[in-house]
Design an enzyme around this catalytic site. Structure first.
Site, PDB file in Angstrom:
ATOM      1  CG  HIS A 135      12.773  -8.697   3.380  1.00 30.61           C
ATOM      2  ND1 HIS A 135      13.846  -9.481   3.549  1.00 30.61           N
ATOM      3  CD2 HIS A 135      12.812  -7.518   3.795  1.00 30.61           C
ATOM      4  CE1 HIS A 135      14.565  -8.480   4.663  1.00 30.61           C
ATOM      5  NE2 HIS A 135      13.693  -7.676   4.763  1.00 30.61           N
TER       6      HIS A 135
HETATM    7  C1  UD1 Z   1      10.653  -4.153   7.421  1.00 27.65           C
HETATM    8  C2  UD1 Z   1      11.919  -3.431   7.654  1.00 27.65           C
HETATM    9  C3  UD1 Z   1      13.095  -4.295   7.199  1.00 27.65           C
HETATM   10  C4  UD1 Z   1      13.286  -5.454   7.805  1.00 27.65           C
HETATM   11  C5  UD1 Z   1      11.851  -6.467   7.383  1.00 27.65           C
HETATM   12  C6  UD1 Z   1      11.750  -7.748   8.103  1.00 27.65           C
HETATM   13  C7  UD1 Z   1      11.463  -1.094   7.675  1.00 27.65           C
HETATM   14  C8  UD1 Z   1      11.888   0.313   6.776  1.00 27.65           C
HETATM   15  N1  UD1 Z   1      11.700  -2.237   6.799  1.00 27.65           N
HETATM   16  O1  UD1 Z   1      10.433  -4.444   5.914  1.00 27.65           O
HETATM   17  O2  UD1 Z   1      14.219  -3.385   7.700  1.00 27.65           O
HETATM   18  O3  UD1 Z   1      14.304  -6.356   7.388  1.00 27.65           O
HETATM   19  O4  UD1 Z   1      11.085  -5.632   8.077  1.00 27.65           O
HETATM   20  O5  UD1 Z   1      10.742  -8.411   7.663  1.00 27.65           O
HETATM   21  O6  UD1 Z   1      11.027  -1.049   8.724  1.00 27.65           O
HETATM   22  N2  UD1 Z   1       3.206  -7.370   5.588  1.00 27.65           N
HETATM   23  C9  UD1 Z   1       2.330  -8.353   5.540  1.00 27.65           C
HETATM   24  N3  UD1 Z   1       2.111  -8.989   6.960  1.00 27.65           N
HETATM   25  C10 UD1 Z   1       2.980  -8.430   8.157  1.00 27.65           C
HETATM   26  C11 UD1 Z   1       3.512  -7.321   7.872  1.00 27.65           C
HETATM   27  C12 UD1 Z   1       3.814  -6.932   6.509  1.00 27.65           C
HETATM   28  O7  UD1 Z   1       1.535  -8.924   5.135  1.00 27.65           O
HETATM   29  O8  UD1 Z   1       2.747  -9.118   9.069  1.00 27.65           O
HETATM   30  C13 UD1 Z   1       3.288  -6.742   4.192  1.00 27.65           C
HETATM   31  C14 UD1 Z   1       2.764  -5.141   4.034  1.00 27.65           C
HETATM   32  O9  UD1 Z   1       1.335  -5.352   3.964  1.00 27.65           O
HETATM   33  C15 UD1 Z   1       3.680  -4.652   3.206  1.00 27.65           C
HETATM   34  C16 UD1 Z   1       4.963  -5.413   3.300  1.00 27.65           C
HETATM   35  O10 UD1 Z   1       4.533  -6.776   3.888  1.00 27.65           O
HETATM   36  O11 UD1 Z   1       3.006  -4.668   1.894  1.00 27.65           O
HETATM   37  C17 UD1 Z   1       6.109  -4.854   3.885  1.00 27.65           C
HETATM   38  O12 UD1 Z   1       5.924  -4.657   5.507  1.00 27.65           O
HETATM   39  P1  UD1 Z   1       6.772  -3.531   6.130  1.00 27.65           P
HETATM   40  O13 UD1 Z   1       6.754  -3.426   7.475  1.00 27.65           O
HETATM   41  O14 UD1 Z   1       6.332  -2.048   5.265  1.00 27.65           O
HETATM   42  O15 UD1 Z   1       8.309  -3.773   5.633  1.00 27.65           O
HETATM   43  P2  UD1 Z   1       9.272  -4.831   5.269  1.00 27.65           P
HETATM   44  O16 UD1 Z   1       9.182  -4.910   3.820  1.00 27.65           O
HETATM   45  O17 UD1 Z   1       8.683  -6.192   5.961  1.00 27.65           O
END
Ligand code: UD1
Length: 377
Positions: free
Chosen positions: A212
């Protein structure tokens, strides 16, 4: 007059949820003068990314939910900083400290809000460095450590890095790895769930693949190369691929999701619960991942781990554990899968203090820190 100090313990994203249980229990057991408040920033909010972890790991319901949701890096971090600061200013009893874990945007956002209000920050999993500042997590680590007063490290490299950055020796404590506490305590429950049977898999005869990181999934060409490699590897070993929402969005946009679904040897699933994933990884032949947590879990489980990163902030998983850094080299990846199948892959050993008691050590350090602030010597 309240007799106990409040320590606000922050979680926001999936890896934080896994780590917080042993920390809360460790504080309860070893810091009788501390009362915790659990703060959920809402960075991760889906049932699959958040609530299922609370249920399976027996975490208490958060005392406070900041509901920040998704956003760009700066936007999400700013929302976390703003809403945590508001809570600190409005809450009934101001915390005596904020405890943050790991390296996600929630870690740095709450650390900044707290320290600007002169509330000291305790950082669990401090000092890890990939030395790659293109990764948002590395910026989060460096900034959080710079403003934290108590730095609890999971492996010796953490201490060395912090000393080089000018942190005092007394502020750094080696406590071991709280995530491995969870792994050890939940392994039986994960095995009892028997996800292999549900998925038609045989012990030691499949690979688990997760990715991811923006550096792996945001670049279309790179993601295509990984999907090609996954297809190729799945001819040797079936691949279970629990897909993070960020990765799923990108695969769908590029039209690659259909390719994966059409490949019978690849089992692409929604994100799995903690128990399902641990049930699968603990019996896998090989783990292929860019997750920091899975690198560590593979080392603790002594399962070969091919890490889709050019560098790692967790060098002990390479130096002592079962991980090899593969970066973006898909040729090397396929070769190493062959080595694993032919039992030619290196052996690893479990690092010191990854023994299931790290949470208690964290609790004891929190107790000492809070007492020292009341009675400065
Ligand atoms: C985050 C952390 C990363 C960790 C990862 C574990 C940061 C900078 N990165 O990355 O270190 O390894 O989490 O999963 O904090 N989304 C959903 N549902 C959710 C949460 C997120 O659909 O419950 C989608 C969001 O809309 C977004 C994407 O996932 O498009 C990324 O979510 P985000 O929290 O920005 O960062 P991660 O890539 O999950």
């Amino acid at each position: 007059m309240h007799s106990k100090d409040i320590v606000a313990c922050v979680v926001g994203a999936r890896p934080n949820f896994v780590k917080m249980g042993p920390i809360l229990r460790g504080i309860e057991a070893c810091a009788p003068n501390v009362q915790t408040r659990l703060i959920h920033t809402g960075q991760h909010y889906d049932d699959a990314m958040s609530d299922s972890f609370f249920r399976q790991l027996g975490l208490p319901q958060p005392d406070v939910h900041l509901s920040v949701g998704s956003g760009r890096q700066g936007e999400q971090t700013a929302k976390i900083l703003d809403s945590y600061e508001r809570w600190l200013l409005d809450c009934e009893q101001t915390p005596a400290a904020t405890l943050v874990v790991g390296d996600v945007n929630s870690t740095v956002g709450c650390a900044l809000a707290s320290t600007k209000l002169q509330i000291p920050v305790i950082h669990v999993e401090a000092g890890l460095r990939s030395f790659d500042r293109t990764m948002p997590e590395e910026i989060n680590r460096v900034v959080t450590d710079a403003i934290s007063e108590l730095l609890l490290v999971s492996e010796p490299s953490g201490r060395e890095n912090l000393l080089k950055e000018g942190k005092s020796d007394e502020s750094i404590r080696l406590c071991g790895n709280v995530m491995i506490d969870v792994l050890r305590s939940q392994l039986d429950a994960a095995t009892a769930l028997d996800p292999l049977r549900k998925m038609g898999l045989t012990k030691n005869q499949y690979a688990v693949w997760t990715m991811h990181r923006p550096s792996n999934v945001d670049d279309p060409e790179q993601l295509r190369r990984f999907v090609d490699a996954m297809t190729q590897i799945s001819q040797l070993l079936p691949v279970v691929f629990p897909v993070h929402p960020r990765t799923r969005n990108q695969l769908e946009t590029l039209g690659l999701w259909q390719t994966l679904e059409a490949t019978s040897t690849i089992l692409a699933t929604d994100p799995l619960s903690y128990h399902e994933l641990l049930g699968l990884t603990s019996k896998a032949k090989v783990i292929i991942t860019d997750s920091g947590g899975l690198q560590e879990e593979a080392t603790a489980l002594e399962i070969p781990c091919l890490t889709l990163r050019e560098n790692t902030e967790r060098p002990i998983t390479v130096d002592e554990g079962t991980s090899v850094l593969v970066g973006h080299d898909v040729g090397l990846l396929v070769k190493l899968v062959d080595d694993v199948i032919e039992n030619k892959f290196k052996q690893g050993k479990c690092p010191q203090l990854w023994d299931g008691s790290a949470g208690r050590r964290v609790g004891a350090e929190v107790a000492t820190f809070m007492a020292s602030r009341k009675n400065p010597s």
